[in-house]
Design a protein around this motif. Structure first.
Motif, mmCIF file in Angstrom:
data_model
loop_
_atom_site.group_PDB
_atom_site.id
_atom_site.type_symbol
_atom_site.label_atom_id
_atom_site.label_comp_id
_atom_site.label_asym_id
_atom_site.label_seq_id
_atom_site.Cartn_x
_atom_site.Cartn_y
_atom_site.Cartn_z
ATOM 1 N N THR A 74 -12.865 25.909 -54.111
ATOM 2 C CA THR A 74 -12.288 27.456 -53.859
ATOM 3 C C THR A 74 -13.047 28.237 -52.951
ATOM 4 O O THR A 74 -14.471 27.928 -52.900
ATOM 5 C CB THR A 74 -12.142 28.041 -55.274
ATOM 6 O OG1 THR A 74 -11.685 29.428 -55.390
ATOM 7 C CG2 THR A 74 -13.733 28.157 -56.109
ATOM 8 N N ASP A 75 -12.757 29.129 -52.303
ATOM 9 C CA ASP A 75 -13.358 29.753 -51.578
ATOM 10 C C ASP A 75 -13.086 31.360 -51.674
ATOM 11 O O ASP A 75 -12.674 32.326 -50.813
ATOM 12 C CB ASP A 75 -13.102 29.603 -50.085
ATOM 13 C CG ASP A 75 -14.054 30.233 -48.950
ATOM 14 O OD1 ASP A 75 -14.869 31.092 -49.307
ATOM 15 O OD2 ASP A 75 -13.919 29.793 -47.756
ATOM 16 N N GLU A 76 -13.931 31.896 -52.451
ATOM 17 C CA GLU A 76 -13.899 33.332 -53.078
ATOM 18 C C GLU A 76 -14.343 34.454 -51.837
ATOM 19 O O GLU A 76 -13.887 35.273 -51.879
ATOM 20 C CB GLU A 76 -14.640 33.463 -54.257
ATOM 21 C CG GLU A 76 -14.134 32.672 -55.493
ATOM 22 C CD GLU A 76 -14.884 32.977 -56.847
ATOM 23 O OE1 GLU A 76 -16.002 33.313 -56.484
ATOM 24 O OE2 GLU A 76 -14.218 33.075 -57.656
ATOM 25 N N LEU A 77 -15.054 33.887 -51.089
ATOM 26 C CA LEU A 77 -15.827 34.813 -49.968
ATOM 27 C C LEU A 77 -14.546 34.999 -48.855
ATOM 28 O O LEU A 77 -14.343 36.139 -48.575
ATOM 29 C CB LEU A 77 -17.033 34.089 -49.294
ATOM 30 C CG LEU A 77 -17.619 35.263 -48.388
ATOM 31 C CD1 LEU A 77 -18.009 36.465 -48.850
ATOM 32 C CD2 LEU A 77 -18.751 34.254 -47.971
ATOM 33 N N ARG A 118 -11.212 35.016 -49.491
ATOM 34 C CA ARG A 118 -10.439 35.965 -50.095
ATOM 35 C C ARG A 118 -10.816 37.500 -50.094
ATOM 36 O O ARG A 118 -10.284 38.208 -49.911
ATOM 37 C CB ARG A 118 -10.212 35.444 -51.689
ATOM 38 C CG ARG A 118 -8.908 36.092 -52.310
ATOM 39 C CD ARG A 118 -9.114 35.575 -53.646
ATOM 40 N NE ARG A 118 -10.122 36.342 -54.539
ATOM 41 C CZ ARG A 118 -10.498 35.663 -55.533
ATOM 42 N NH1 ARG A 118 -10.092 34.666 -56.019
ATOM 43 N NH2 ARG A 118 -11.572 36.396 -56.098
ATOM 44 N N ASP A 119 -12.349 37.524 -50.368
ATOM 45 C CA ASP A 119 -12.727 38.938 -50.298
ATOM 46 C C ASP A 119 -12.768 39.725 -48.861
ATOM 47 O O ASP A 119 -12.732 40.499 -48.518
ATOM 48 C CB ASP A 119 -14.159 38.806 -50.873
ATOM 49 C CG ASP A 119 -14.106 38.778 -52.362
ATOM 50 O OD1 ASP A 119 -12.774 38.975 -52.822
ATOM 51 O OD2 ASP A 119 -14.994 38.646 -53.119
ATOM 52 N N ASP A 124 -9.574 40.832 -48.026
ATOM 53 C CA ASP A 124 -9.028 41.974 -48.729
ATOM 54 C C ASP A 124 -9.084 43.312 -48.225
ATOM 55 O O ASP A 124 -10.252 43.589 -47.708
ATOM 56 C CB ASP A 124 -9.854 41.737 -50.160
ATOM 57 C CG ASP A 124 -9.318 42.932 -51.187
ATOM 58 O OD1 ASP A 124 -8.199 43.667 -50.760
ATOM 59 O OD2 ASP A 124 -9.600 42.704 -52.273
#
Lengths: 87, 132
Positions: free
Chosen positions: B102-105, B107-108, B111
């Motif tokens: 997963t790559d939460e950065l 996604r942020d 945003d």
């Protein structure tokens, strides 16, 4: 105790040689900075191990200074690395 | 060999093994972020083992305080290095994205609610890294 010195020395040397290999081969400059960091950490560990095995404290200050200033090189490489620098 | 010497020998062998593991990991792992994981072994646990061995061998107050200083500075500075290298690797695309779960950065970054203040930084100068 001589057995411990030989085994630990061989393992430190093997780890340091692996780090040098990554410094030479590393595809990007970040790999090289990271491998240089690992080499420095292994050098600090080897200094400490040598002091502990021979019961002297002459290079304790060297360890302190290395732990203080090891941060400068990698941070300046990472901070001023431009986007197009692939290697 | 006394009990103290056996403990010292085991701690130094542990530090040597961790150095070897870091070397193998830094050769075998595929990209910068995974190599960062391998690099931490001699930097923290190996150093702790060696410093404890040193304090056992030379138990004086001067050595103990200097050892605590060394460990403090190492724990203060190494996370900064790792953070800067990981940040730079992510921004210059040295990350193997096919290996990420997963790559939460990312996604942020995409945003729009978090994009406040980014408009003024749209034209990075020559010597400044673009803000992600």
């Amino acid at each position: 105790m001589i057995f411990v010195i030989i085994i630990a020395g061989a393992m430190f040397a093997a780890g340091a040689l692996c780090a040098v290999y990554r410094i030479i081969r590393g595809p990007s400059i970040l790999d090289r900075a990271l491998a240089a960091d690992v080499l420095l950490a292994i050098a600090i560990c080897a200094l400490g191990a040598e002091m502990a095995l021979t019961r002297h404290t002459d290079t304790l200050v060297v360890m302190l200074v290395l732990a203080l200033f090891a941060v400068v090189g990698s941070i300046s490489i990472a901070r001023y690395m431009a986007g197009q620098d692939a290697s | 060999m006394s009990a103290g010497e056996i403990v010292v020998a085991l701690l130094i062998l542990l530090a040597g093994f961790l150095s070897l593991a870091a070397g193998v990991g830094i050769i075998r792992f595929p990209d910068v972020l995974t190599r960062l994981h391998a690099a931490t072994k001699p930097q923290v646990l190996g150093l702790v083992a060696v410093l404890v061995a040193l304090v056992i061998q030379v138990p004086t107050w001067g050595v103990l305080t200097t050892v605590i200083l060394v460990m403090t500075f190492q724990l203060l500075t190494q996370p900064m290095t790792a953070h800067m290298i990981a940040r730079s690797a992510y921004r210059t695309d040295h990350v193997r994205r096919d290996l990420l779960i997963t790559d939460e950065l990312a996604r942020d970054i995409d945003d729009p609610a978090l994009a406040i203040g980014r408009e003024s930084d749209q034209e990075p100068s020559e010597h400044e890294m673009p803000r992600a």
